[in-house]
Design an enzyme around this catalytic site. Structure first.
Site, PDB file in Angstrom:
ATOM      1  N   THR A 113      38.195  13.842 -51.215  1.00 51.56           N
ATOM      2  CA  THR A 113      39.032  13.512 -50.069  1.00 51.56           C
ATOM      3  C   THR A 113      40.085  14.613 -49.959  1.00 51.56           C
ATOM      4  O   THR A 113      40.253  15.409 -50.869  1.00 51.56           O
ATOM      5  CB  THR A 113      39.682  12.131 -50.323  1.00 51.56           C
ATOM      6  N   SER A 143      39.093   1.137 -48.929  1.00 51.95           N
ATOM      7  CA  SER A 143      39.471   2.494 -49.306  1.00 51.95           C
ATOM      8  C   SER A 143      40.647   2.473 -50.270  1.00 51.95           C
ATOM      9  O   SER A 143      41.399   1.494 -50.344  1.00 51.95           O
ATOM     10  CB  SER A 143      39.856   3.289 -48.050  1.00 51.95           C
ATOM     11  N   SER A 144      40.816   3.569 -51.000  1.00 55.37           N
ATOM     12  CA  SER A 144      42.004   3.769 -51.832  1.00 55.37           C
ATOM     13  C   SER A 144      42.984   4.758 -51.198  1.00 55.37           C
ATOM     14  O   SER A 144      44.054   5.001 -51.760  1.00 55.37           O
ATOM     15  CB  SER A 144      41.593   4.301 -53.215  1.00 55.37           C
ATOM     16  N   ARG A 192      38.780   5.221 -39.996  1.00 54.94           N
ATOM     17  CA  ARG A 192      37.806   5.191 -41.083  1.00 54.94           C
ATOM     18  C   ARG A 192      36.395   5.028 -40.525  1.00 54.94           C
ATOM     19  O   ARG A 192      36.191   4.473 -39.435  1.00 54.94           O
ATOM     20  CB  ARG A 192      38.153   3.999 -41.965  1.00 54.94           C
ATOM     21  N   GLY A 199      41.336  11.854 -54.575  1.00 54.25           N
ATOM     22  CA  GLY A 199      41.122  11.446 -55.951  1.00 54.25           C
ATOM     23  C   GLY A 199      40.338  10.166 -56.128  1.00 54.25           C
ATOM     24  O   GLY A 199      40.385   9.545 -57.179  1.00 54.25           O
TER      25      GLY A 199
END
Length: 577
Positions: A376, A447-448, A101, A468
């Site tokens: 993403t 983050s998701s 990341r 998303g």
């Protein structure tokens, strides 16, 4: 009849009779493969991955090649100027997780996006060089290849270099993406020179997109490895452009970047082992927390899309997103309460707070003192030996910060928006987050992203993930539930209408035509605020092993690998061999 009595009678009836088939539009059949499967959001990248597998590369090799290829053929999200996560499950059942990341630059401050009055400056965390986090994709791909791949860097990067140097013919999905970003890209001369024709006109279907500068950057990485990106002219070019245009990136940011290898988050749902992303992603923890709550309920009998199923899922999401938004952050900076959130007893506590007859109220869950893009991309891969890889990586917003450092050809991320600019203030995705995710130098934003691998009886069962933004978690979750609880095949599970709740705003988001009018009325009468506005609902990419559905797996003979790319994806493809 009283509303509560009516709903209770409905619940009784759904428990009495076998579930009805899900009301779905016809989905195409999943792609079949006996030796391997690659599912990505861009068909050329899928072809690259399959060719790597055919040449004897493993799933990690294919994942690296696909990652570099998407940086060329899917520029709105594929990247070497962003970052992401990779979940790997090896053929012997071991698993690992690579965190590549983006990081906050060394010169970052907690208040860098606030004005003198302490209010967020509009667009500061989204547009231009001040929004850019230190990219991690190149380091991530190189770490994966060096530790777990089998082929050379030159072999894996050759297709991406070729597509950048010689160009590729644009199809309608590619053109639609470029048109969507045209206004943003036109503001940066270096980006406009690549992705727009003279006069800022967008490309048309059938035309060829050539990216010569990106080809040169990729070639340098191919020849010299990660140092070409982090210690050489590429880093120098990005730092120079940042300094000239209001950013804070420094050469030391690049030189000090390091990938983290972490233990994945694991949990068990109805006998299936879920392996997913740990902090600094909230994805795995929150998926498992929600599944732990849902496990008590007979979802298969309640039925997909019923008012009872939706209500249960929304309440589980509401409680889990409170934990996501306020308790989780970079593990180097925050003591994440992962053990508590994954505890089945904690899920029981949440269930006891759920009223089956009325909507919960998010404000009642607000702690005392409390004051990611749809662009993403995710891809799923499995090889002949059963090694499985799930990768989600991103520029954050579509085309990231919308800037390219001259001469590099590399679009840069706007990942700094994933931090908490100010507690209580929503970010790009409406997420209201807390102090645990505050900006700090060399910190990774929460983050998701949820690259997830599911196993059954010690063998790979499912590979799944999606883009998303804040909806990544619920998109991935619902695909799993649709297969395990509702008996959908992998394509139907991914295509099925979606719902989402993220604590704040206190709104149930429903995909257009996702629920029947009767179900919507029932939910509204229980006190839920429904938002049926059109929106981007991700582009999930999944693989199911042993059949296209649970029923086919149980019968046997359903084909070894079954791949599905979201029907919402304009240019994606699942390819098996």
């Amino acid at each position: 009849m009283h509303r509560r009595t009516l709903i209770a009678v409905g619940l009784s009836l759904t428990l009495t009779f076998a579930p009805l088939a899900a009301a779905l539009a016809a989905s195409p059949q999943p792609a079949k493969g006996e030796h391997g499967m690659v599912v990505t959001a861009q068909h050329l990248a899928s072809e690259v991955g399959v060719e790597v597998l055919k040449k004897g590369g493993n799933a990690v090799d294919a994942a690296v090649a696909v990652g570099y290829a998407l940086a060329v053929v899917y520029p709105n999200a594929g990247n070497i100027g962003g970052g992401g996560f990779m979940t790997i499950r090896f053929k012997d059942g071991r698993s690992t997780f690579l965190d590549f990341r983006e990081l906050a630059p060394l010169a970052s401050t907690k208040t860098m996006y606030l004005d003198k009055d302490g209010k967020p400056v509009k667009g500061a965390s989204l547009d231009g060089y001040l929004a850019v986090g230190v990219p991690g994709s190149v380091a991530g791909f190189e770490t994966a290849r060096e530790k777990y791949g089998t082929l050379t860097r030159q072999d894996l990067m050759a297709p991406a270099i070729r597509y950048a140097r010689d160009g590729f013919v644009l199809e309608q999905g590619d053109v639609t993406s470029l048109e969507g970003g045209a206004a943003r890209l036109a503001k940066d001369p270096a980006a406009a020179a690549i992705f727009l024709k003279p006069g800022a006109k967008p490309y048309a279907t059938g035309e060829r997109l050539v990216q010569a500068d990106l080809a040169a950057s990729l070639s340098a990485i191919s020849n010299e490895g990660r140092d070409a990106f982090y210690k050489g002219p590429i880093a120098d070019g990005i730092v120079k452009a940042s300094a000239e245009k209001g950013g804070i990136l420094a050469k030391a940011d690049f030189e000090n970047y390091a990938v983290r290898e972490l233990e994945p988050v694991t949990c068990n749902y109805r006998g299936y082992e879920i392996t997913s992303s740990p902090p600094p992603s909230s994805g795995g923890v929150i998926i498992c927390e929600i599944l732990n709550v849902l496990e008590f309920y007979p979802l298969s009998y309640l039925g997909a899309g019923s008012a009872q199923t939706v209500q249960i899922m929304v309440e589980a999401m509401r409680h889990a997103y409170v934990d996501r938004n306020l308790a989780l952050g970079d593990p180097d900076f925050v003591d994440n309460p992962v053990e508590k959130l994954l505890d089945k007893n904690y899920a029981k506590e949440i269930r006891e707070k759920i009223d089956p007859f009325r909507a919960g109220v998010s404000q009642e869950l607000m702690p005392k003192g409390f004051g990611e893009s749809q662009e993403t991309t995710h891809y799923s891969i499995i090889d002949n030996d059963g090694n499985a890889v799930a990768v989600t990586y991103t520029l954050n917003g579509s085309f990231g910060a919308g800037v390219v450092a001259g001469g590099t050809g590399i679009l840069l991320n706007n990942e700094m928006d994933d931090f908490t600019q100010k507690p209580g203030v929503p970010n790009l995705y409406g997420l209201v987050q807390g102090e645990a995710n505050a900006i700090a130098p060399r910190k990774t934003p929460l983050s998701s992203m949820s690259p997830t691998i599911v196993a059954k009886d010690g063998k790979p069962f499912m590979v799944i993930g999606s883009p998303g933004g804040s909806r990544i978690i619920t998109i991935t979750l619902e695909a799993i539930v649709n297969v395990v609880d509702h008996g959908m095949n992998i394509q139907e599970a991914i295509d099925a209408p979606r719902i989402h709740h993220q604590w704040l705003p206190d709104t149930v988001y429903i995909e257009p035509f996702g629920l029947s009018p009767d179900t919507e009325k029932l939910l509204a009468s229980m006190g839920y605020h429904l938002d049926l506005a059109d929106a981007t609902w991700g582009e999930a990419a999944g693989i199911l092993v042993g059949g296209k559905s649970l029923a086919e797996i149980e019968k046997g003979g359903g084909g070894r690998y079954n791949g599905a790319i979201d029907s919402r994806a304009a240019s994606g493809e699942a390819i098996g061999y």
